[in-house]
Write a protein that holds these residues in place. Structure first.
Motif, PDB file in Angstrom:
ATOM      1  N   MET A 187       0.846  -1.195   0.000  1.00  0.00           N
ATOM      2  CA  MET A 187       0.000   0.000   0.000  1.00  0.00           C
ATOM      3  C   MET A 187       0.880   1.243   0.000  1.00  0.00           C
ATOM      4  N   ASP A 206      -3.835   2.533  -9.919  1.00  0.00           N
ATOM      5  CA  ASP A 206      -4.802   1.430  -9.917  1.00  0.00           C
ATOM      6  C   ASP A 206      -4.246   0.130 -10.502  1.00  0.00           C
ATOM      7  N   ASN A 209      -2.374  -3.123  -8.096  1.00  0.00           N
ATOM      8  CA  ASN A 209      -2.998  -3.983  -7.090  1.00  0.00           C
ATOM      9  C   ASN A 209      -2.602  -3.602  -5.662  1.00  0.00           C
ATOM     10  N   THR A 234      -8.845   1.370  -6.558  1.00  0.00           N
ATOM     11  CA  THR A 234      -8.156   1.106  -5.293  1.00  0.00           C
ATOM     12  C   THR A 234      -8.880   1.829  -4.159  1.00  0.00           C
TER      13      THR A 234
END
Ligand code: OSB
Ligand code: MG
Length: 367
Positions: A187, A206, A209, A234
């Motif tokens: 992230m 996006d 993943n 996302t």
């Protein structure tokens, strides 16, 4: 429970390495520790988690000292407190200043739990004896330095990697990380570095993943996060924007996020954090526990909070050794194959090394 005495300290500790975000770097930390004593002599600890400069929120170590000394201590000292959840109500007349409030409120939870001889995580209603945690890695001077940090975290068993991004260090950075670590739960956290004008850049993320993109836009811009979320696949995770239960209601109602990063310090304490946690569970919003580069006391409170059932995603509360050569609690917080195990001892469950705390103290005042 009668609040007999309150001691506040300013503490200086140096992190093992600098932590860099879109705003700048932190390595020398000056923060507050609050001790709250009951009439039986039990002592609870809380950490004032604001930074020296107001880059993350408007509070600083200095404003926390001022607000605790001038406004919060008089509300609590020599008062009879039936339950720590009541501190939130007691502090209601003081606007915001959440990190100052949280420092004292957390100390009241700790002293209460010690008094009734129960672990804090159980007093809070936590049900999980172990919690998954990831690491948050600051911006690095080079790609190799970043890979070295990621490799080290994965070797230590952390199951989720968070990296910082900012304009100019985003799409290409995430692309190279993804190419090297195709399957790692990953992230990115922008700490408010973008505006809606950057929507094209953010949309390009996006394709990688990512589990979520944390706080892309300004802290006080819940509205534009809703617009952005509509054009992203996302999930957006809000951090700085959520300072209260009401902020969480606004964000969820507007569709501004799919995930909330919860920190007891940012929302004014453990009771407000628990209320937001319960709201997220009710509204099916993913929630996880963030971090503030805490020393042991703040870290122990975050660990206890994360034992609540709704914290489904790995938190940022990595082991003490991720930050400190020598933490001020024994044992230190350790991570075993990506999990922190809850302590059985009463209160925060970790002993404070009072001689080390004294050694790191640069200013102290007792009430
Ligand atoms: O945005 O979550 C953040 C550290 C300081 C201030 C804000 C943030 C962070 C982190 C690291 O990302 C969290 C941690 O490891 O304690
Ligand atoms: Mg964040």
């Amino acid at each position: 429970m009668q609040i007999e005495k309150i001691v506040m300290r300013e503490v200086a500790m140096t992190m093992k390495s600098p932590f860099t975000t879109s705003f700048g770097s932190v390595q020398e930390k000056r923060f507050l520790i609050v001790e709250v004593y009951d009439e039986l002599g039990n002592c609870g600890y809380g950490e004032g988690e604001a930074f020296e400069a107001p880059w993350y929120t408007e509070e600083t170590t200095g404003t926390c000292w001022h607000v605790i000394e001038q406004f919060l201590t008089p509300l609590l000292l020599h008062k009879e407190i039936a339950h720590p959840r009541d501190v939130r109500t007691l502090f209601k007349p003081i606007r915001r200043n959440n990190m100052a409030k949280s420092a004292i409120e957390c100390a009241v939870w700790d002293v209460y739990a010690k008094r009734i001889d129960q672990p804090l995580w159980q007093v809070l209603g936590g049900t999980r004896a172990q919690i998954p945690v990831g690491v948050s890695i600051g911006l690095q001077p080079s790609a190799d330095a970043l890979y070295a940090k990621i490799d080290q975290a994965l070797a230590q068993g952390y199951g989720r990697i968070k990296v910082k991004i900012k304009p100019g260090q985003d799409v290409s950075l995430i692309k190279t990380i993804r190419a090297r670590y195709p399957d790692v739960p990953l992230m990115a956290d922008a700490n408010s570095a973008y505006t809606l004008d950057d929507i094209d850049t953010l949309q390009q993320l996006d394709q990688f993943n990512l589990m979520m993109i944390e706080q892309p836009l300004a802290a006080d811009d819940i509205l534009h996060h809703a617009t952005l979320q509509q054009s992203l696949e996302t999930p957006i995770c809000l951090d700085e924007s959520i300072t209260s239960y009401d902020d969480a209601v606004t964000a969820i109602t507007l569709g501004s996020c799919g995930v909330i990063n919860l920190k007891q310090a940012r929302v004014g304490g453990l009771e407000e954090a628990r209320r937001i946690h319960d709201l997220c569970v009710e509204k099916h919003i993913d929630v996880w526990c963030g971090g503030m580069l805490e020393a042991g006391i703040g870290r122990a409170h975050a660990v206890a909070l994360t034992s609540l059932a709704g914290f489904t995603m790995p938190g940022d509360t990595a082991g003490s050794d991720n930050y400190w050569a020598q933490d001020i609690i024994t044992p230190v917080v350790t991570v075993d194959r990506g999990y922190v195990h809850m302590q059985d001892a009463p209160g925060i469950g970790y002993d404070v090394d009072t001689s080390l705390l004294e050694q790191y103290t640069i200013r102290k005042k007792a009430f």
